[in-house]
Design an enzyme around this catalytic site. Structure first.
Site, PDB file in Angstrom:
ATOM      1  N   GLU A 186     103.065  -6.733  11.172  1.00  0.00           N
ATOM      2  CA  GLU A 186     103.504  -5.355  11.394  1.00  0.00           C
ATOM      3  C   GLU A 186     104.886  -5.388  12.050  1.00  0.00           C
ATOM      4  O   GLU A 186     105.156  -6.235  12.901  1.00  0.00           O
ATOM      5  CB  GLU A 186     102.500  -4.665  12.318  1.00  0.00           C
ATOM      6  CG  GLU A 186     102.865  -3.251  12.725  1.00  0.00           C
ATOM      7  CD  GLU A 186     101.947  -2.728  13.829  1.00  0.00           C
ATOM      8  OE1 GLU A 186     101.680  -1.520  13.841  1.00  0.00           O
ATOM      9  OE2 GLU A 186     101.499  -3.531  14.676  1.00  0.00           O
TER      10      GLU A 186
ATOM     11  N   LYS B  15      99.687   2.996   7.358  1.00  0.00           N
ATOM     12  CA  LYS B  15      98.689   2.924   8.423  1.00  0.00           C
ATOM     13  C   LYS B  15      98.006   4.277   8.595  1.00  0.00           C
ATOM     14  O   LYS B  15      98.654   5.289   8.853  1.00  0.00           O
ATOM     15  CB  LYS B  15      99.374   2.494   9.722  1.00  0.00           C
ATOM     16  CG  LYS B  15      98.435   2.139  10.850  1.00  0.00           C
ATOM     17  CD  LYS B  15      99.254   1.591  12.032  1.00  0.00           C
ATOM     18  CE  LYS B  15      98.389   1.162  13.192  1.00  0.00           C
ATOM     19  NZ  LYS B  15      99.215   0.635  14.304  1.00  0.00           N
TER      20      LYS B  15
ATOM     21  N   CYS C 185      97.091  -3.696  12.703  1.00  0.00           N
ATOM     22  CA  CYS C 185      97.019  -3.709  14.157  1.00  0.00           C
ATOM     23  C   CYS C 185      95.855  -2.877  14.694  1.00  0.00           C
ATOM     24  O   CYS C 185      94.700  -3.274  14.606  1.00  0.00           O
ATOM     25  CB  CYS C 185      98.359  -3.238  14.729  1.00  0.00           C
ATOM     26  SG  CYS C 185      98.562  -3.578  16.510  1.00  0.00           S
TER      27      CYS C 185
END
Length: 545
Positions: A283, A343, A393
């Site tokens: 990321e 995301k 994440c």
């Protein structure tokens, strides 16, 4: 007034003792989490807390006392677990988040007291832990599941349970083991000469570990390929320095990951390293939007062509409507950018700030929070013809992210992450434990690529086969299995959690009806001078029978 002072002091002693024990129970929960391999402390912590909440099994604690002791346990747990929140923004966000999340442990304390007088009390207390853990995972602002009991069990024997019920079942198993241990202690203390009464709580404490151990041989390992295997490379390029200035280092971070990939290509050409089929960057590896910056795009293309493999590039994109997304882009060496994963579950107070005007009054860092927009989709991208499930994440903490991806056909899981903004803390190890649980939950190999560590290759059975050190540029290369079958946990999805929450709700209703019925009864004869904890009082150790 002065004559009553000794009496007040005597009454304060057990309150102080129980308060310290509650805090200690929370600290035991914290100590059970990685990087410490002390997973067995979690059921001990739950047992200690339940003994405090039930007054050593007597079930006589008031609801407000249960909330108070639960809240103290929550602080003892979450304050040492979450200091990375304030690593570079000061203590206020850390203290505020810990204080808010501890309310849910306080709610557990209250509800545990409510159901402690029911038959089979250890079962219902474990269920209300599951209920409050679920609530903490969904509210406020989408929830904060960090610190679920399951995430501390990556080294423990209960981990195989994730394959049939995911994180909710593992958490429940820890809680049930702990509540049964509390019942066993209560019986042993209050009825030491009646070992027959020890049987039920002892059996309950053992049931989940026995099931997990029996299940362990069925969990697939690295040799469990069903759709072939591929060679993957996880690139940890490193960052020039840690902290919130990460975004000011965007070009240097991109260059680091390009350089590390070019070194991989050199090793491949020299025959030192096998040719990867897929390369995974972390990321924020390119926080420079490559669709708006030709130099960034050229650098990524050069890296992909040198290594002769598609790269999953973690980047930040500015969309046509002005919104910003945290995106993973499949970058092919020949055709360039392809499929994307935006995301879906973005971090409040990090990637976006709810009520920004309000929170400006509390922290000078409020305006440094992002303005990201959540994506949609199923979390699957295709690279080199392989369906890869992506959890970026923070997403790995949420059950639904990877459940959607594996149901949509993902044969491999990638977890690109950036932990540089949290410094040298335990956060990265806590997150890696989540990836290990997800591997078992879905029966998939997991590749973790982090900017500054810890990057890792995780087998479908949760074993870490290779990992990096913190803050050192590293490339991990491994052959991993591609799997197409789905576990029971993947097929069931959220059903186990809903079932546990429903059981807890029914137990709370039963407890409320029981209390209401008791209040409608005629007043009992005075028991002055009698033992109010005699045989008429339900006890935790008795009510499991």
């Amino acid at each position: 007034m002065s004559a009553d002072h000794p009496g007040r002091a005597r009454r304060a002693v057990p309150v102080l003792r129980n308060s310290l024990l509650a805090v200690a129970s929370g600290f035991l929960l914290f100590a059970s989490f990685p990087p410490r391999p002390l997973w067995f402390l979690a059921p001990v912590g739950i047992a200690l807390l339940v003994l405090v909440l039930t007054d050593l099994g007597r079930g006589t604690r008031r609801l407000r006392a249960g909330f108070g002791y639960g809240y103290l346990a929550g602080l003892g747990f979450l304050l040492p677990l979450l200091p990375w929140i304030g690593e570079y923004v000061g203590p206020v966000p850390w203290l505020a988040l810990s204080g808010v999340e501890a309310l849910f442990v306080g709610l557990f304390g209250l509800t545990a007291v409510a159901v402690a007088r029911l038959p089979l009390a250890p079962l219902w207390i474990a269920c209300v832990w599951s209920l409050t853990e679920w609530l903490r995972s969904i509210v406020p602002f989408g929830g904060f599941p960090w610190g679920r009991l399951a995430f501390g069990q990556s080294e423990g024997p209960l981990l195989p349970l994730a394959s049939i019920g995911g994180a909710p079942l593992v958490s429940f198993a820890v809680a049930l083991t702990g509540t049964a241990l509390a019942a066993l202690v209560a019986v042993a203390v209050r009825a030491p000469r009646e070992p027959r009464r020890w049987i039920a709580p002892a059996a309950t404490a053992a049931v989940m570990p026995i099931v997990a151990v029996a299940l362990a041989p069925t969990i697939p390992g690295m040799d469990s390929a069903e759709s072939g295997s591929i060679t993957v490379a996880a690139i940890q390029g490193g960052v020039p320095r840690l902290g919130l200035d990460f975004n000011a280092q965007r070009r240097a971070v991109l260059d680091n990951h390009v350089r590390q990939t070019l070194e991989l290509a050199t090793d491949v050409d020299a025959g030192v390293t096998p040719q990867p089929d897929l390369v995974i960057w972390p990321e924020n590896a390119s926080d420079i939007d490559p669709f708006r910056n030709a130099d960034a795009a050229a650098s990524i293309t050069a890296a992909a062509r040198a290594v002769d493999a598609p790269i999953l590039v973690g980047t930040v994109l500015v969309r046509k409507d002005g919104t910003t997304t945290n995106t993973v882009v499949v970058w092919d060496p020949d055709s360039g950018p392809g499929e994307e994963h935006d995301k879906k579950i973005i971090q409040p107070f990090g990637e976006y700030l709810p009520y920004r005007e309000f929170f400006r009054h509390f922290s000078e860092y409020a305006d440094r929070a992002g303005n990201f927009s959540p994506g949609d989709g199923d979390g699957v991208v295709h690279a080199a013809g392989i369906p890869v499930g992506v959890a970026t994440c923070y997403e790995v903490a949420f059950d639904r992210a990877l459940t959607d991806a594996v149901r949509a056909g993902a044969q491999l899981i990638a977890v690109p992450t950036n932990n540089a903004t949290f410094g040298d803390t335990e956060m990265t190890y806590q997150q890696l434990a989540m990836s290990r649980l997800r591997a078992v939950e879905h029966g998939r190999a997991v590749v973790v690529a982090a900017t500054s560590g810890v990057s890792a290759i995780v087998a479908p059975d949760g074993t870490v086969t290779d990992s990096s050190a913190l803050f050192e540029p590293t490339t991990l290369v491994a052959q991993v299995p591609l799997r197409s079958s789905t576990t029971l946990a993947t097929r069931l999805g959220s059903i186990p959690e809903f079932a546990l929450a429903a059981a807890a709700t029914l137990a709370l209703i039963a407890a409320a009806l029981r209390t209401a019925g008791r209040r409608r009864r005629p007043a009992a004869p005075s028991t002055e001078g009698a033992d109010v904890h005699g045989k008429d009082q339900p006890r935790l150790g008795e009510r499991i029978e």
